[in-house]
Scaffold this active site. Structure first.
Site, PDB file in Angstrom:
ATOM      1  N   GLY A 166      -8.513   2.879   7.910  1.00 24.78           N
ATOM      2  CA  GLY A 166      -9.427   3.155   6.796  1.00 24.78           C
ATOM      3  C   GLY A 166      -9.966   1.901   6.148  1.00 24.78           C
ATOM      4  N   CYS A 167      -9.094   0.924   5.952  1.00 28.80           N
ATOM      5  CA  CYS A 167      -9.498  -0.323   5.299  1.00 28.80           C
ATOM      6  C   CYS A 167     -10.436  -1.137   6.178  1.00 28.80           C
ATOM      7  CB  CYS A 167      -8.271  -1.139   4.898  1.00 28.80           C
ATOM      8  SG  CYS A 167      -7.254  -0.272   3.683  1.00 28.80           S
ATOM      9  N   THR A 168     -10.204  -1.104   7.480  1.00 29.85           N
ATOM     10  CA  THR A 168     -11.098  -1.791   8.408  1.00 29.85           C
ATOM     11  C   THR A 168     -12.472  -1.132   8.380  1.00 29.85           C
ATOM     12  OG1 THR A 168      -9.254  -2.466   9.813  1.00 29.85           O
ATOM     13  CG2 THR A 168     -11.453  -2.423  10.835  1.00 29.85           C
TER      14      THR A 168
END
Length: 153
Positions: free
Chosen positions: A45-47
């Site tokens: 998700g953060c990527t």
């Protein structure tokens, strides 16, 4: 209670992915900021979120804004993350979660993950947008819309 629209951005200083000290005061009065808090470097998700900011980075620059990602990962972790995904913006290491607390970013998902929250701060240091969603895909779009709205004012 999280920061609200109209609040002043908290003053903070943290080290970036290059080990340089960044201070929020260096931009207040000069340019708008998009500050996104995210849980962890190099997770799916953060990527996705970081890469969406990367892919639209030129639009943010054209609007005069600086994009800043903040998580509790180390400077070294941020450096690897930025290099791996060619992230052109500032990543700040908030290992003691002091800045996250000053922005009052709560934990999400059963209090297990650090919250995912994005702020748009105008040139004067005033909060113009707050967006809180565990969904990584909407943060960049909301921030870009808010910046464009500031330009119209």
């Amino acid at each position: 209670m999280a920061l609200k629209i109209g609040d002043r951005v908290p003053e903070f200083s943290l080290k970036d992915q290059h080990g340089k000290l960044f201070s929020s005061d260096s931009l207040v009065g000069i340019k708008p900021m998009v500050i996104f808090f995210y849980p962890k470097d190099d997770t799916p998700g953060c990527t996705k979120e970081a890469c969406s900011f990367r892919d639209s980075y030129e639009e943010f620059k054209e609007l005069g804004a600086e994009v800043i990602g903040i998580s509790s990962d180390s400077e070294r972790s941020h450096q690897k993350f930025a290099e791996k995904y060619n992230l052109p913006f500032i990543l700040l290491s908030d290992q003691n979660k002091k800045v996250r607390k000053s922005f009052k970013v709560d934990k999400n998902l059963f209090n297990l993950l650090p919250g995912r929250e994005t702020y748009v701060i105008d040139k004067k240091g005033k909060v113009m947008m707050v967006f809180n969603s565990i969904s990584a895909s909407k943060h960049m779009v909301k921030a870009l819309e808010a910046l464009k709205e500031i330009e119209r004012i």
